[in-house]
Design a protein around this motif. Structure first.
Motif, short mmCIF file in Angstrom:
data_model
loop_
_atom_site.label_atom_id
_atom_site.label_comp_id
_atom_site.label_asym_id
_atom_site.label_seq_id
_atom_site.Cartn_x
_atom_site.Cartn_y
_atom_site.Cartn_z
N SER A 2 39.78 -30.14 27.27
CA SER A 2 39.10 -30.06 25.99
C SER A 2 37.62 -29.75 26.17
CB SER A 2 39.26 -31.39 25.25
OG SER A 2 38.50 -31.38 24.06
N GLU A 3 37.07 -29.05 25.22
CA GLU A 3 35.64 -28.77 25.24
C GLU A 3 34.84 -29.91 24.61
OE1 GLU A 3 34.61 -24.93 23.75
OE2 GLU A 3 36.25 -23.96 24.83
N ASN A 4 35.53 -30.83 23.97
CA ASN A 4 34.87 -31.94 23.30
C ASN A 4 35.07 -33.23 24.09
OD1 ASN A 4 34.14 -30.35 21.05
ND2 ASN A 4 36.21 -30.55 20.26
#
Length: 152
Positions: A2-4
């Motif tokens: 995930s980028e978050n």
């Protein structure tokens, strides 16, 4: 991957539950407000546990009610059993947290049951939360053990 990344700040619960002198409800709310001002928006605000076992968490219902109206934040509360779930639901909890330990020893020392027993305890809690539309965050506690190495 995930980028978050989501940070769940547990200081108002885990950090304060070990203090010898309980922190007042007003000071716990003020602590949460400072955390929010610092940019934290997902906070474990308290725990609905036995007051005999963890007197530092007495008043978690008042703490939750004191902060829950913030639209920019999500407040979680630790709920280890059905009695705790009922109290958290009455206080307006929108997210509960349940946990199991990665270690049998820690589980027995911390919650007086085996890992398997702890999972059995929170199964009905999760079912009730799901039925009530309450979010559940589950986590594994005590996943690492730090061993001091001396020498060389």
């Amino acid at each position: 991957m995930s980028e978050n990344v989501r940070i769940v700040e547990v200081g108002p619960r885990d950090g304060l539950q070990n203090e010898k002198t309980p922190v007042s409800v007003a000071d716990r709310i003020a602590f949460i407000e400072v955390l929010i001002a610092a940019g934290l928006h997902t906070i474990e605000a308290g725990a609905f546990v036995s007051p005999k076992a963890i007197p530092q968490m007495i008043g978690s219902d008042q703490v939750l009610r004191g902060v829950i109206d913030r639209a920019d934040c999500e407040f979680h509360v630790l709920v280890p059993n059905e009695k705790g779930y009922e109290a958290s639901h009455a206080a307006g909890a929108k997210v509960i947290a349940v946990f199991a330990s990665a270690s049998e020893g820690f589980s027995r020392a911390n919650i007086n049951c085996s890992v398997a027993e702890s999972i059995e305890r929170f199964k009905p809690v999760v079912a009730r939360a799901k039925a009530d539309g309450i979010k559940v965050r589950g986590y594994v506690s005590c996943v690492t053990v730090v061993k001091e190495v001396r020498g060389k």
